[in-house]
Enzyme design. Structure first.
Site, PDB file in Angstrom:
ATOM      1  N   HIS A   1      -8.397 -32.015  -3.034  1.00 65.24           N
ATOM      2  CA  HIS A   1      -7.172 -32.823  -2.653  1.00 65.24           C
ATOM      3  C   HIS A   1      -6.767 -32.890  -1.221  1.00 65.24           C
ATOM      4  O   HIS A   1      -6.924 -31.796  -0.729  1.00 65.24           O
ATOM      5  CB  HIS A   1      -6.228 -32.939  -3.718  1.00 65.24           C
ATOM      6  CG  HIS A   1      -5.544 -31.502  -3.485  1.00 65.24           C
ATOM      7  ND1 HIS A   1      -4.313 -31.465  -2.794  1.00 65.24           N
ATOM      8  CD2 HIS A   1      -5.779 -30.260  -3.956  1.00 65.24           C
ATOM      9  CE1 HIS A   1      -3.783 -30.187  -2.873  1.00 65.24           C
ATOM     10  NE2 HIS A   1      -4.594 -29.340  -3.639  1.00 65.24           N
TER      11      HIS A   1
ATOM     12  N   ASP B   1      -3.340 -26.072   1.837  1.00 60.67           N
ATOM     13  CA  ASP B   1      -3.227 -26.929   0.716  1.00 60.67           C
ATOM     14  C   ASP B   1      -3.387 -28.496   1.125  1.00 60.67           C
ATOM     15  O   ASP B   1      -2.540 -29.035   1.160  1.00 60.67           O
ATOM     16  CB  ASP B   1      -1.800 -26.736   0.152  1.00 60.67           C
ATOM     17  CG  ASP B   1      -1.622 -27.517  -1.336  1.00 60.67           C
ATOM     18  OD1 ASP B   1      -2.696 -27.713  -1.826  1.00 60.67           O
ATOM     19  OD2 ASP B   1      -0.606 -27.788  -1.673  1.00 60.67           O
TER      20      ASP B   1
ATOM     21  N   GLU C   1      -3.338 -34.905  -6.075  1.00 57.71           N
ATOM     22  CA  GLU C   1      -3.204 -33.675  -6.904  1.00 57.71           C
ATOM     23  C   GLU C   1      -1.836 -33.142  -7.119  1.00 57.71           C
ATOM     24  O   GLU C   1      -1.639 -32.679  -8.194  1.00 57.71           O
ATOM     25  CB  GLU C   1      -4.181 -32.569  -6.201  1.00 57.71           C
ATOM     26  CG  GLU C   1      -4.415 -31.100  -7.243  1.00 57.71           C
ATOM     27  CD  GLU C   1      -3.357 -30.252  -7.019  1.00 57.71           C
ATOM     28  OE1 GLU C   1      -3.079 -29.360  -7.946  1.00 57.71           O
ATOM     29  OE2 GLU C   1      -2.561 -30.515  -5.824  1.00 57.71           O
ATOM     30  N   GLU C   2      -1.171 -33.227  -6.279  1.00 55.17           N
ATOM     31  CA  GLU C   2       0.381 -32.600  -6.113  1.00 55.17           C
ATOM     32  C   GLU C   2       1.253 -33.264  -6.692  1.00 55.17           C
ATOM     33  O   GLU C   2       2.253 -32.817  -7.256  1.00 55.17           O
ATOM     34  CB  GLU C   2       0.861 -32.459  -4.434  1.00 55.17           C
ATOM     35  CG  GLU C   2      -0.063 -31.523  -3.730  1.00 55.17           C
ATOM     36  CD  GLU C   2       0.213 -29.979  -3.990  1.00 55.17           C
ATOM     37  OE1 GLU C   2       0.836 -29.718  -5.150  1.00 55.17           O
ATOM     38  OE2 GLU C   2      -0.597 -29.132  -3.683  1.00 55.17           O
TER      39      GLU C   2
END
Length: 112
Positions: free
Chosen positions: A61, A73, A106-107
């Site tokens: 992601h 991330d 995704e988060e």
């Protein structure tokens, strides 16, 4: 990666997947409502002539929390996924296709 795929006789296709906007409820972490908007993900398919219908999925992601620099991330996994696609495109013909999914949310807990 596209040039490597062409040179090896493979095809690399991309598609943007627009999830639009909406909301949903979940019972995860004692429950909450999640709202999202403007979510776009990218799907890629690397395939060779004669490859079986089955495919291997690579997923990462490219979104991150708004206050995060996003370096780990999840830029690390996006770079890894692109690197794997590059290596596979440059290598020998494979018997199955490779799908790469780059999620834009995704988060946001399963939006994409």
């Amino acid at each position: 990666v596209s040039e490597l795929a062409r040179a090896a006789g493979a095809t690399l296709e991309f598609e943007a997947v627009d999830s639009g906007h909406g909301s949903f409820e979940t019972d995860f972490l004692d429950g909450f409502t999640n709202s999202y908007q403007g979510v776009v993900s990218v799907a890629a398919r690397l395939t060779w002539p004669g490859a079986a219908r089955e495919a291997v999925l690579l997923s990462s992601h490219f979104d991150t929390w708004s206050s995060s620099p996003g370096a780990s991330d999840d830029a690390v996994h996006v770079a890894t996924t692109v690197g794997v696609l590059r290596a596979l495109a440059a290598g020998p013909v494979r018997g199955v296709s490779v799908l790469a999914f780059f999620s834009g949310a995704e988060e946001s807990n399963w939006v994409a």
